[in-house]
Enzyme design. Structure first.
Site, PDB file in Angstrom:
ATOM      1  N   ASP A   3       0.883  -1.180   0.000  1.00 54.39           N
ATOM      2  CA  ASP A   3       0.000   0.000   0.000  1.00 54.39           C
ATOM      3  C   ASP A   3       0.918   1.226   0.000  1.00 54.39           C
ATOM      4  O   ASP A   3       0.903   2.040   0.920  1.00 54.39           O
ATOM      5  CB  ASP A   3      -0.911  -0.017   1.232  1.00 54.39           C
ATOM      6  CG  ASP A   3      -2.008   1.055   1.148  1.00 54.39           C
ATOM      7  OD1 ASP A   3      -2.197   1.642   0.059  1.00 54.39           O
ATOM      8  OD2 ASP A   3      -2.669   1.309   2.176  1.00 54.39           O
TER       9      ASP A   3
HETATM   10  N1  LIG Z   1       4.547   4.305  13.688  1.00 52.13           N
HETATM   11  C1  LIG Z   1       3.975   5.468  13.325  1.00 52.13           C
HETATM   12  N2  LIG Z   1       4.662   6.618  13.432  1.00 52.13           N
HETATM   13  C2  LIG Z   1       4.105   7.802  13.104  1.00 52.13           C
HETATM   14  N3  LIG Z   1       2.845   7.930  12.643  1.00 52.13           N
HETATM   15  C3  LIG Z   1       2.100   6.828  12.505  1.00 52.13           C
HETATM   16  C4  LIG Z   1       2.617   5.539  12.833  1.00 52.13           C
HETATM   17  N4  LIG Z   1       1.650   4.618  12.614  1.00 52.13           N
HETATM   18  C5  LIG Z   1       0.579   5.304  12.155  1.00 52.13           C
HETATM   19  N5  LIG Z   1       0.831   6.630  12.085  1.00 52.13           N
HETATM   20  C6  LIG Z   1      -0.091   7.678  11.619  1.00 52.13           C
HETATM   21  O1  LIG Z   1      -1.397   7.139  11.532  1.00 52.13           O
HETATM   22  C7  LIG Z   1      -1.863   7.120  10.169  1.00 52.13           C
HETATM   23  C8  LIG Z   1      -2.672   5.867   9.944  1.00 52.13           C
HETATM   24  O2  LIG Z   1      -1.877   4.722  10.202  1.00 52.13           O
HETATM   25  P1  LIG Z   1      -1.930   3.451   9.231  1.00 52.13           P
HETATM   26  O3  LIG Z   1      -1.643   3.913   7.859  1.00 52.13           O
HETATM   27  O4  LIG Z   1      -1.099   2.379   9.788  1.00 52.13           O
HETATM   28  O5  LIG Z   1      -3.453   3.068   9.439  1.00 52.13           O
HETATM   29  P2  LIG Z   1      -4.614   2.666   8.457  1.00 52.13           P
HETATM   30  O6  LIG Z   1      -5.852   2.963   9.174  1.00 52.13           O
HETATM   31  O7  LIG Z   1      -4.365   1.287   8.036  1.00 52.13           O
HETATM   32  O8  LIG Z   1      -4.488   3.631   7.266  1.00 52.13           O
HETATM   33  P3  LIG Z   1      -5.001   3.505   5.787  1.00 52.13           P
HETATM   34  O9  LIG Z   1      -6.042   4.536   5.629  1.00 52.13           O
HETATM   35  O10 LIG Z   1      -3.776   3.825   5.017  1.00 52.13           O
HETATM   36  O11 LIG Z   1      -5.501   2.117   5.574  1.00 52.13           O
HETATM   37  C9  LIG Z   1      -0.603   7.235   9.334  1.00 52.13           C
HETATM   38  O12 LIG Z   1      -0.835   7.775   8.058  1.00 52.13           O
HETATM   39  C10 LIG Z   1       0.253   8.156  10.221  1.00 52.13           C
HETATM   40  O13 LIG Z   1      -0.163   9.487  10.096  1.00 52.13           O
HETATM   41 MG   LIG Z   2      -2.017   4.243   5.986  1.00 52.32          MG
END
Ligand SMILES: Nc1ncnc2c1ncn2[C@@H]1O[C@H](COP(=O)(O)OP(=O)(O)OP(=O)(O)O)[C@@H](O)[C@H]1O
Ligand SMILES: [Mg+2]
Length: 261
Positions: A179
């Protein structure tokens, strides 16, 4: 909020801020130097924890501090990435630097040996996962490219899936993020400092990440997400940095495949 005890003990009473960038049904709590990602228990949540550990020391990924399950939810506590997210204002204002960062990020992924990689997301598995998403009604029809379905597009997700089975490209296996979009990559200058959102990370065709990178750059520059558009991005920048000619058929294929996730 109910949080498993083991994780609670690691974050104590620290203050947090809720992240509102993600589009999925996970929630992300940002602490001072840690991040807690809460999502429904699923294959991707398990894959994310597994790959975060496997990639530790190979490329910059958050350190997995704990992973617990409670009430059908998975709680992954990890370290916070250093650097800035690739879709932050400063990067968006500098398309050449941003494309360098993203191209370096891809090359770093491709440099990882995959012979003992624990996850395989090549088309055999990916198409099955897409099929399951259709069966479970998980395809988000509000979040697809406008031309994918409808008058000049596919009749429905099932018809798209059939087309994807009929047009499988030859795969060039690499370590793929799965992704590879701007909010999932952190950097300092042109150097990646963090890859996050590893739910679909594993072995896959290198064109999968190239395609999603290209789509994410185009959308972020055109202002699809924040109503603000930016100047200066040309797709040739990305391919120049990568040192390869774009294969538009494969790029289209993997963008279409991603519509089913
Ligand atoms: N380890 C990290 N360090 C800093 N920011 C983080 C971290 N993990 C998550 N974030 C923040 O949280 C947001 C969402 O996390 P992540 O992309 O893992 O979740 P998601 O809900 O699966 O997102 P997506 O909409 O891409 O499916 C990231 O874009 C970032 O802004
Ligand atoms: Mg994400």
């Amino acid at each position: 909020m109910q949080i498993p005890e083991k994780i609670h003990n690691l974050i104590l009473e620290e203050e947090y801020r809720k992240d509102d960038i993600g589009m999925s049904d996970s929630s992300v709590l940002l602490f001072h130097d840690k991040v807690l990602k809460i999502q429904p228990c699923c294959e991707e949540a398990e894959n994310e924890y597994c790959m975060m550990q496997w990639l530790s020391g190979k490329i910059p990924v958050p350190q997995a501090l704990a992973c617990e399950k409670m009430d059908q939810k998975s709680y992954l506590l990890m370290s916070k990435c250093s650097g800035k997210m690739a879709c932050e204002e400063n990067y968006m204002q500098e398309p050449e630097l941003l494309t360098k960062l993203l191209a370096n990020g891809l090359k770093k992924l491709w440099s990882v040996g995959i012979s003992d990689c624990p996850a395989d997301w090549r088309l055999d598995r990916k198409l099955k996962a897409a099929e399951e998403n259709i069966e479970r009604g998980l395809v988000d029809m509000d979040n697809v490219e406008p031309e994918t379905f409808g008058e000049n597009g596919f009749r429905d997700p099932q018809a798209l899936l059939q087309w994807l089975y009929d047009h499988r490209p030859q795969e060039e296996p690499v370590l793929s993020h799965g992704d590879y979009c701007l909010p999932n990559i952190f950097g300092t200058g042109s150097e990646p400092t963090g890859y996050i959102d590893l739910g679909r990370t594993g072995i896959a065709d290198k064109w999968c990440d190239i395609a999603l990178c290209y789509r994410s750059l185009s959308h972020n520059y055109s202002g699809k997400y924040c109503e603000k558009s930016y100047e200066g991005f040309e797709e040739s920048l990305l391919f120049k940095e990568l040192g390869i000619e774009p294969d538009w058929e494969k790029i289209r294929y993997y963008i279409l495949l991603d519509e089913l996730f």
